[in-house]
Design a protein around this motif. Sequence first.
Motif, PDB file in Angstrom:
ATOM      1  N   UNK A  20      40.120  55.903  40.083  1.00 24.76           N
ATOM      2  CA  UNK A  20      40.915  56.257  38.901  1.00 24.76           C
ATOM      3  C   UNK A  20      40.992  57.755  38.650  1.00 24.76           C
ATOM      4  N   UNK A  21      40.036  58.511  39.190  1.00 22.05           N
ATOM      5  CA  UNK A  21      40.039  59.972  39.041  1.00 22.05           C
ATOM      6  C   UNK A  21      40.700  60.652  40.230  1.00 22.05           C
ATOM      7  N   UNK A  22      41.366  59.865  41.088  1.00 17.96           N
ATOM      8  CA  UNK A  22      42.103  60.323  42.263  1.00 17.96           C
ATOM      9  C   UNK A  22      41.205  60.879  43.371  1.00 17.96           C
ATOM     10  N   UNK A  23      39.938  60.477  43.386  1.00 20.83           N
ATOM     11  CA  UNK A  23      39.035  60.835  44.475  1.00 20.83           C
ATOM     12  C   UNK A  23      39.253  59.877  45.642  1.00 20.83           C
ATOM     13  N   UNK A  24      39.342  60.410  46.852  1.00 22.37           N
ATOM     14  CA  UNK A  24      39.514  59.567  48.032  1.00 22.37           C
ATOM     15  C   UNK A  24      38.222  58.813  48.293  1.00 22.37           C
ATOM     16  N   UNK A  25      38.317  57.495  48.332  1.00 19.93           N
ATOM     17  CA  UNK A  25      37.159  56.650  48.620  1.00 19.93           C
ATOM     18  C   UNK A  25      37.121  56.242  50.083  1.00 19.93           C
ATOM     19  N   UNK A  26      38.313  56.093  50.692  1.00 21.27           N
ATOM     20  CA  UNK A  26      38.382  55.536  52.030  1.00 21.27           C
ATOM     21  C   UNK A  26      39.722  55.890  52.649  1.00 21.27           C
ATOM     22  N   UNK A  27      39.713  56.223  53.932  1.00 18.33           N
ATOM     23  CA  UNK A  27      40.950  56.383  54.695  1.00 18.33           C
ATOM     24  C   UNK A  27      40.630  56.076  56.156  1.00 18.33           C
ATOM     25  N   UNK A  28      41.464  55.212  56.760  1.00 21.83           N
ATOM     26  CA  UNK A  28      41.205  54.827  58.149  1.00 21.83           C
ATOM     27  C   UNK A  28      42.441  54.121  58.708  1.00 21.83           C
ATOM     28  N   UNK A  29      42.508  54.065  60.037  1.00 22.92           N
ATOM     29  CA  UNK A  29      43.513  53.276  60.735  1.00 22.92           C
ATOM     30  C   UNK A  29      42.893  51.937  61.078  1.00 22.92           C
ATOM     31  N   UNK A  30      43.677  50.872  60.972  1.00 28.40           N
ATOM     32  CA  UNK A  30      43.152  49.543  61.280  1.00 28.40           C
ATOM     33  C   UNK A  30      44.285  48.610  61.659  1.00 28.40           C
ATOM     34  N   UNK A  31      43.928  47.482  62.227  1.00 25.18           N
ATOM     35  CA  UNK A  31      44.898  46.424  62.528  1.00 25.18           C
ATOM     36  C   UNK A  31      45.038  45.556  61.281  1.00 25.18           C
ATOM     37  N   UNK A  32      46.105  44.735  61.189  1.00 21.76           N
ATOM     38  CA  UNK A  32      46.308  43.926  59.984  1.00 21.76           C
ATOM     39  C   UNK A  32      45.102  43.067  59.590  1.00 21.76           C
TER      40      UNK A  32
END
Length: 66
Positions: A20-32
Amino acid sequence: MNFIGVDVHKGKLTVASIDEKLNIEFIDNMVPNGLLNYLSNREASVIAVDAPYKLNYGFKIGRAHV
């Protein structure tokens, strides 16, 4: 609550989550299926999915990749 963005690519998804404070929690590439597993372990979220002009060839079933 968190916010999840999904960008569809050929054969994979890029998934990002912010709080909610716009902090990135997670980012990754993945399959469906990886996305389904990721979402099954989370509380309710707002999810936005990139809506491309046409279906990505990587997700068309029974057709050759172009």
